[in-house]
Design an enzyme around this catalytic site. Structure first.
Site, short mmCIF file in Angstrom:
data_model
loop_
_atom_site.label_atom_id
_atom_site.label_comp_id
_atom_site.label_asym_id
_atom_site.label_seq_id
_atom_site.Cartn_x
_atom_site.Cartn_y
_atom_site.Cartn_z
N CYS A 1 0.85 -1.20 0.00
CA CYS A 1 0.00 0.00 0.00
C CYS A 1 0.88 1.25 0.00
O CYS A 1 1.71 1.43 0.90
CB CYS A 1 -0.91 -0.03 1.23
SG CYS A 1 -1.78 1.53 1.49
N CYS B 1 0.52 3.35 3.19
CA CYS B 1 1.21 2.74 4.35
C CYS B 1 2.71 2.99 4.24
O CYS B 1 3.38 3.26 5.26
CB CYS B 1 0.92 1.24 4.43
SG CYS B 1 -0.68 0.84 5.13
N ASP C 1 -0.93 16.40 -2.10
CA ASP C 1 -1.13 15.44 -3.18
C ASP C 1 -0.04 15.64 -4.23
O ASP C 1 0.34 16.77 -4.54
CB ASP C 1 -2.52 15.66 -3.82
CG ASP C 1 -2.95 14.49 -4.68
OD1 ASP C 1 -3.89 13.78 -4.30
OD2 ASP C 1 -2.33 14.28 -5.76
N ASN D 1 -13.20 9.42 -1.92
CA ASN D 1 -13.72 8.52 -2.95
C ASN D 1 -13.81 7.11 -2.37
O ASN D 1 -12.90 6.66 -1.67
CB ASN D 1 -12.81 8.55 -4.18
CG ASN D 1 -12.81 9.91 -4.86
OD1 ASN D 1 -13.83 10.60 -4.85
ND2 ASN D 1 -11.68 10.31 -5.42
N HIS E 1 -8.44 8.04 2.37
CA HIS E 1 -7.85 9.38 2.38
C HIS E 1 -8.93 10.40 2.07
O HIS E 1 -9.87 10.12 1.34
CB HIS E 1 -6.70 9.49 1.36
CG HIS E 1 -7.06 9.01 -0.01
ND1 HIS E 1 -7.09 7.68 -0.35
CD2 HIS E 1 -7.42 9.70 -1.12
CE1 HIS E 1 -7.44 7.56 -1.62
NE2 HIS E 1 -7.67 8.76 -2.11
N HIS F 1 -9.50 14.17 0.61
CA HIS F 1 -8.90 15.25 -0.18
C HIS F 1 -9.41 16.59 0.37
O HIS F 1 -10.63 16.80 0.44
CB HIS F 1 -9.35 15.18 -1.64
CG HIS F 1 -8.98 13.92 -2.37
ND1 HIS F 1 -7.91 13.85 -3.23
CD2 HIS F 1 -9.54 12.69 -2.40
CE1 HIS F 1 -7.84 12.63 -3.77
NE2 HIS F 1 -8.83 11.91 -3.27
P1 5GP Z 1 -8.15 8.68 -5.15
O1 5GP Z 1 -8.39 8.73 -6.64
O2 5GP Z 1 -7.81 7.29 -4.69
O3 5GP Z 1 -9.25 9.32 -4.35
O4 5GP Z 1 -6.93 9.62 -4.90
C1 5GP Z 1 -5.60 9.19 -4.82
C2 5GP Z 1 -4.74 10.43 -4.78
O5 5GP Z 1 -3.46 10.07 -4.34
C3 5GP Z 1 -4.59 11.10 -6.16
O6 5GP Z 1 -5.05 12.45 -6.08
C4 5GP Z 1 -3.09 11.00 -6.43
O7 5GP Z 1 -2.58 12.14 -7.08
C5 5GP Z 1 -2.51 10.83 -5.04
N1 5GP Z 1 -1.27 10.05 -4.98
C6 5GP Z 1 -1.03 8.83 -5.54
N2 5GP Z 1 0.21 8.41 -5.25
C7 5GP Z 1 0.76 9.38 -4.45
C8 5GP Z 1 2.04 9.50 -3.83
O8 5GP Z 1 2.92 8.64 -3.92
N3 5GP Z 1 2.26 10.63 -3.11
C9 5GP Z 1 1.31 11.60 -2.97
N4 5GP Z 1 1.64 12.66 -2.23
N5 5GP Z 1 0.09 11.51 -3.54
C10 5GP Z 1 -0.17 10.41 -4.28
ZN ZN Z 2 -2.35 1.37 3.65
#
Ligand code: 5GP
Ligand code: ZN
Length: 110
Positions: A4, A7, A30, A85, A98, A100
Site C-alpha cells: 500500500c 502505508c 497530493d 472517494n 484518504h 482530499h
Molecule cells: P483517489 O483517486 O484514490 O481518491 O486519490 C488518490 C490520490 O493520491 C490522487 O489524487 C493521487 O494524485 C494521489 N497520490 C497517488 N500516489 C501518491 C504518492 O505517492 N504521493 C502523494 N503525495 N500523492 C499520491
Molecule cells: Zn495502507
C-alpha cells in the site's frame, strides 16, 4: 499492508510533503494537485475506505475529521472542499482511506 503506497508513506519508505502528523493521522500534499491547495489526510492505520469502516475504526474517522478542520485552520484556508472517494465506482485509486482537502481559487459548484 506491504503493497500500500500510503502505508509506505506512513512508514517513511516513500517521501511526502508533510503538513501535519500526530499519533493517528498524517496529512501531506497530493503529488498531482487538482486545486491550488490539494492535501490528503489519512489515518495511519490501514483502512480501505469509508465504506469498509467498522467498530472502533469510527473513532479514528472521527479524530481524522476533527484533524481535517485543524489542518484547514493551520493552513489558513478560507474555505475548502472535502472529498473521499469510495471504491472503484467512486473513483478511488488508492485503497487506503484518504480525504482530499481542496482549496484556493473559488471552486466551482456542482
Ligand atoms: P483517489 O483517486 O484514490 O481518491 O486519490 C488518490 C490520490 O493520491 C490522487 O489524487 C493521487 O494524485 C494521489 N497520490 C497517488 N500516489 C501518491 C504518492 O505517492 N504521493 C502523494 N503525495 N500523492 C499520491
Ligand atoms: Zn495502507
Amino acid at each position: 499492508m506491504t503493497d500500500c503506497i500510503f502505508c509506505k508513506i506512513v512508514q517513511g519508505d516513500i517521501p511526502c510533503n508533510k503538513v501535519y502528523e500526530d499519533e493517528h493521522v498524517l496529512a501531506f500534499h497530493d503529488i498531482d494537485p487538482k486545486a491550488d491547495t490539494h492535501l490528503l489526510v489519512i489515518p495511519k492505520q490501514h483502512i480501505v475506505n469509508l465504506m469498509s469502516v467498522k467498530g472502533d475504526q469510527w473513532d479514528t474517522v472521527s479524530k481524522l475529521l476533527k484533524t481535517v478542520n485543524s489542518i484547514a485552520q493551520q493552513e489558513k484556508l478560507e474555505g475548502y472542499r472535502l472529498i473521499t472517494n469510495n471504491g472503484e465506482q467512486g473513483g478511488q485509486e488508492v485503497f487506503h482511506m484518504h480525504w482530499h482537502i481542496l482549496a484556493g481559487t473559488k471552486l466551482p459548484g456542482f
